[in-house]
Motif scaffolding. Sequence first.
Motif, PDB file in Angstrom:
ATOM      1  N   LYS A   1      11.200  -1.837   2.541  1.00 50.35           N
ATOM      2  CA  LYS A   1       9.514  -1.106   2.749  1.00 50.35           C
ATOM      3  C   LYS A   1       9.055  -1.804   1.976  1.00 50.35           C
ATOM      4  CE  LYS A   1       8.093   3.294   1.304  1.00 50.35           C
ATOM      5  NZ  LYS A   1       8.502   3.978   1.295  1.00 50.35           N
ATOM      6  N   LEU A   2       7.716  -1.829   2.143  1.00 54.29           N
ATOM      7  CA  LEU A   2       6.536  -2.521   1.366  1.00 54.29           C
ATOM      8  C   LEU A   2       5.321  -1.657   1.020  1.00 54.29           C
ATOM      9  CD1 LEU A   2       5.811  -4.708   4.448  1.00 54.29           C
ATOM     10  CD2 LEU A   2       7.082  -5.688   2.927  1.00 54.29           C
ATOM     11  N   PHE A   3       4.946  -2.641  -0.530  1.00 54.17           N
ATOM     12  CA  PHE A   3       4.465  -2.040  -1.340  1.00 54.17           C
ATOM     13  C   PHE A   3       3.399  -2.567  -1.579  1.00 54.17           C
ATOM     14  CE2 PHE A   3       7.998   0.269  -2.115  1.00 54.17           C
ATOM     15  CZ  PHE A   3       7.989   1.557  -1.941  1.00 54.17           C
ATOM     16  N   CYS A   4       1.979  -2.792  -1.761  1.00 53.90           N
ATOM     17  CA  CYS A   4       1.295  -3.386  -1.679  1.00 53.90           C
ATOM     18  C   CYS A   4      -0.215  -2.972  -2.778  1.00 53.90           C
ATOM     19  CB  CYS A   4      -0.096  -3.637  -0.239  1.00 53.90           C
ATOM     20  SG  CYS A   4      -1.219  -4.722  -0.284  1.00 53.90           S
ATOM     21  N   SER A   5       0.063  -4.293  -3.504  1.00 54.88           N
ATOM     22  CA  SER A   5      -1.283  -3.716  -4.600  1.00 54.88           C
ATOM     23  C   SER A   5      -2.769  -3.252  -4.367  1.00 54.88           C
ATOM     24  CB  SER A   5      -1.292  -5.490  -5.061  1.00 54.88           C
ATOM     25  OG  SER A   5      -1.975  -6.322  -4.646  1.00 54.88           O
ATOM     26  N   CYS A   6      -2.949  -3.949  -2.779  1.00 57.70           N
ATOM     27  CA  CYS A   6      -4.351  -3.202  -2.491  1.00 57.70           C
ATOM     28  C   CYS A   6      -4.350  -1.241  -2.566  1.00 57.70           C
ATOM     29  CB  CYS A   6      -4.715  -3.207  -1.152  1.00 57.70           C
ATOM     30  SG  CYS A   6      -4.352  -2.971   0.056  1.00 57.70           S
ATOM     31  N   ARG A   7      -2.763  -1.002  -2.556  1.00 54.04           N
ATOM     32  CA  ARG A   7      -2.928   0.522  -2.395  1.00 54.04           C
ATOM     33  C   ARG A   7      -3.229   1.577  -1.489  1.00 54.04           C
ATOM     34  NH1 ARG A   7       0.554   3.128  -5.961  1.00 54.04           N
ATOM     35  NH2 ARG A   7      -0.875   4.524  -5.444  1.00 54.04           N
ATOM     36  N   MET A   8      -3.755   0.825  -0.312  1.00 57.62           N
ATOM     37  CA  MET A   8      -4.119   0.822   1.263  1.00 57.62           C
ATOM     38  C   MET A   8      -3.470   1.869   1.710  1.00 57.62           C
ATOM     39  SD  MET A   8      -6.306  -0.365   3.831  1.00 57.62           S
ATOM     40  CE  MET A   8      -6.992   0.639   5.430  1.00 57.62           C
ATOM     41  N   ILE A   9      -2.088   2.249   2.107  1.00 59.91           N
ATOM     42  CA  ILE A   9      -0.972   2.418   2.539  1.00 59.91           C
ATOM     43  C   ILE A   9      -0.967   3.900   1.888  1.00 59.91           C
ATOM     44  CG2 ILE A   9       1.369   2.383   3.078  1.00 59.91           C
ATOM     45  CD1 ILE A   9       0.973  -0.518   3.395  1.00 59.91           C
ATOM     46  N   GLU A  10      -0.950   4.080   0.329  1.00 65.24           N
ATOM     47  CA  GLU A  10      -0.629   5.041  -0.225  1.00 65.24           C
ATOM     48  C   GLU A  10      -1.816   5.951  -0.195  1.00 65.24           C
ATOM     49  OE1 GLU A  10       2.084   2.249  -2.422  1.00 65.24           O
ATOM     50  OE2 GLU A  10       0.419   2.197  -1.561  1.00 65.24           O
ATOM     51  N   ILE A  11      -3.130   5.116  -0.287  1.00 63.68           N
ATOM     52  CA  ILE A  11      -3.944   6.244  -0.591  1.00 63.68           C
ATOM     53  C   ILE A  11      -4.693   6.529   1.275  1.00 63.68           C
ATOM     54  CG2 ILE A  11      -6.802   6.162  -1.207  1.00 63.68           C
ATOM     55  CD1 ILE A  11      -5.570   4.110  -3.597  1.00 63.68           C
ATOM     56  N   LYS A  12      -4.421   5.569   1.807  1.00 65.66           N
ATOM     57  CA  LYS A  12      -5.352   6.150   3.047  1.00 65.66           C
ATOM     58  C   LYS A  12      -4.628   6.140   4.220  1.00 65.66           C
ATOM     59  CE  LYS A  12      -9.503   3.514   2.649  1.00 65.66           C
ATOM     60  NZ  LYS A  12     -11.265   2.677   3.032  1.00 65.66           N
TER      61      LYS A  12
ATOM     62  N   GLU B   1      -9.367   2.177  15.033  1.00 64.80           N
ATOM     63  CA  GLU B   1      -9.936   1.445  14.496  1.00 64.80           C
ATOM     64  C   GLU B   1     -10.435   0.823  12.982  1.00 64.80           C
ATOM     65  OE1 GLU B   1     -13.620   3.723  15.690  1.00 64.80           O
ATOM     66  OE2 GLU B   1     -13.861   3.216  17.364  1.00 64.80           O
ATOM     67  N   LYS B   2      -9.526   1.614  12.089  1.00 63.13           N
ATOM     68  CA  LYS B   2      -9.229   1.129  10.977  1.00 63.13           C
ATOM     69  C   LYS B   2      -7.855  -0.162  10.602  1.00 63.13           C
ATOM     70  CE  LYS B   2     -11.425   4.767   8.539  1.00 63.13           C
ATOM     71  NZ  LYS B   2     -10.234   5.874   7.644  1.00 63.13           N
ATOM     72  N   PHE B   3      -7.272   0.690  12.023  1.00 65.17           N
ATOM     73  CA  PHE B   3      -5.405   0.044  11.851  1.00 65.17           C
ATOM     74  C   PHE B   3      -6.231  -1.319  12.399  1.00 65.17           C
ATOM     75  CE2 PHE B   3      -2.351  -1.938  13.549  1.00 65.17           C
ATOM     76  CZ  PHE B   3      -1.039  -1.721  12.920  1.00 65.17           C
ATOM     77  N   GLN B   4      -7.283  -1.054  13.453  1.00 72.64           N
ATOM     78  CA  GLN B   4      -7.080  -2.482  14.484  1.00 72.64           C
ATOM     79  C   GLN B   4      -7.824  -3.369  13.785  1.00 72.64           C
ATOM     80  OE1 GLN B   4      -8.429  -3.716  18.883  1.00 72.64           O
ATOM     81  NE2 GLN B   4     -10.231  -2.212  17.715  1.00 72.64           N
ATOM     82  N   GLU B   5      -9.169  -2.826  12.697  1.00 75.74           N
ATOM     83  CA  GLU B   5      -9.814  -3.921  12.003  1.00 75.74           C
ATOM     84  C   GLU B   5      -8.538  -4.556  10.856  1.00 75.74           C
ATOM     85  OE1 GLU B   5     -12.619  -2.673   8.223  1.00 75.74           O
ATOM     86  OE2 GLU B   5     -13.358  -2.066  10.091  1.00 75.74           O
ATOM     87  N   GLN B   6      -7.721  -4.045  10.498  1.00 69.08           N
ATOM     88  CA  GLN B   6      -7.357  -4.917   9.051  1.00 69.08           C
ATOM     89  C   GLN B   6      -6.461  -5.268   9.945  1.00 69.08           C
ATOM     90  OE1 GLN B   6      -5.882  -3.979   5.609  1.00 69.08           O
ATOM     91  NE2 GLN B   6      -8.748  -2.558   6.305  1.00 69.08           N
TER      92      GLN B   6
END
Length: 176
Positions: free
Chosen positions: A128-139, A76-81
Amino acid sequence: MKSTQLSESFNASLKDYLKFDHNLPQLFMHFERMVNDKWYKELEAEYDSCYWLINLKIPVKMLIQARNIYTKPIFEKFQEQFVEAVELNITNCVEDNGDFVYTLTMYDAFGNYDNCKKRYVRKGSDNKLFCSCRMIEIKGVLCRHAIKVLRDIMNIKEIPDQYILKRWTKELDLNV
């Protein structure tokens, strides 16, 4: 910190079942009822995540894959994103020491970019992707910004294995 949270959670659960005026046999009877209720809820959640299919908001390959591998809450989180990624725009791309840095924005309520938050996705030479929102690393879930770059720039239609954390999948292998 973790043990404190666990203790507080356990105490909150016990409050619904135990009273101060219970004698010892009542205490054990109510405690056993609480354990059985928790076990039943866990079985229900496992059944739901394995046998109920969640409706797709957009029938695309990446969401179908995510629905098949992720647990219900993570899907559900992924679909929202994913849905929010549709509205993003890649407004700039800069090369930085072999990496590419993409600027992503979304229109504001008035249809312009000026008042919007910008996010930056760095695509390394290893893709490899890194985003400034850091959601990948945090969640541990791909954010809308990374999804946009994956689909629109890299033309990737499925979630790369490196972004699928085992702990969020239905097929959790406990022997590892």
